[in-house]
Design an enzyme around this catalytic site. Structure first.
Site, short mmCIF file in Angstrom:
data_model
loop_
_atom_site.label_atom_id
_atom_site.label_comp_id
_atom_site.label_asym_id
_atom_site.label_seq_id
_atom_site.Cartn_x
_atom_site.Cartn_y
_atom_site.Cartn_z
N CYS A 25 0.86 -1.18 0.00
CA CYS A 25 0.00 0.00 0.00
C CYS A 25 0.90 1.23 0.00
CB CYS A 25 -1.01 -0.01 1.15
SG CYS A 25 -0.32 0.17 2.78
N CYS A 73 -4.38 -0.45 -2.48
CA CYS A 73 -4.85 0.90 -2.80
C CYS A 73 -4.39 1.25 -4.21
CB CYS A 73 -4.32 1.92 -1.80
SG CYS A 73 -2.54 2.16 -1.84
N CYS A 130 3.49 0.56 -8.36
CA CYS A 130 4.11 -0.74 -8.22
C CYS A 130 5.09 -0.98 -9.36
CB CYS A 130 3.00 -1.80 -8.24
SG CYS A 130 3.54 -3.43 -7.74
#
Length: 144
Positions: free
Chosen positions: A8, A81, A88
């Protein structure tokens, strides 16, 4: 041993709660479970409190940045999220991914009790999702 990585934004609430539940619910002999963030915001004391209410101690956890070595060798990466999903790194081809779009309880306003209610709501959603993950893992194991 399969590796699961919960990600997250700040590794302060959602991913910490998911790591706590997964470590409690998934077989330790079969899984290595970690969490991290695209930033570090420190462990949120409200997350620690609401997890303790459900019998899960995450008080020794701390906020960590994504470890690319662990990330690149993970079997499953779960983003919790949109920020983590967007930021990422590119997943290795062998890595599966899931996205659980959860609201950030750290953004809750109001009284402490109102804030804790938001943390409990997100905690309960995470518990359901990890329970589903547990069911999914066990179904896969029976078919192998």
């Amino acid at each position: 041993m399969k590796r699961i990585y919960f990600l997250c934004t700040g590794n302060s609430c959602r991913s910490q709660m998911a790591e706590g539940y997964a470590k409690q619910m998934l077989p330790a002999n079969d899984f290595q479970i970690e969490s991290a963030g695209v930033e570090t915001h420190g462990l949120n004391p409200n997350a620690v409190k609401v997890m303790a209410e459900d019998g899960v101690d995450i008080s020794s956890h701390y906020s960590k940045l994504i470890d690319l070595n662990y990330f690149n060798t993970s079997d499953l990466v779960i983003t919790l999220c949109g920020d983590a999903k967007d930021k990422c790194p590119m997943l290795p081809p062998q890595t599966k991914s899931l996205h659980w779009p959860l609201s950030d309880p750290a953004q809750a306003t109001g009284t402490l009790e109102e804030q804790l209610q938001e943390f409990r709501k997100v905690r309960d959603e995470i518990k359901k999702l990890v329970t589903g993950l547990n069911d999914y893992v066990h179904k896969k194991k029976r078919h192998n």
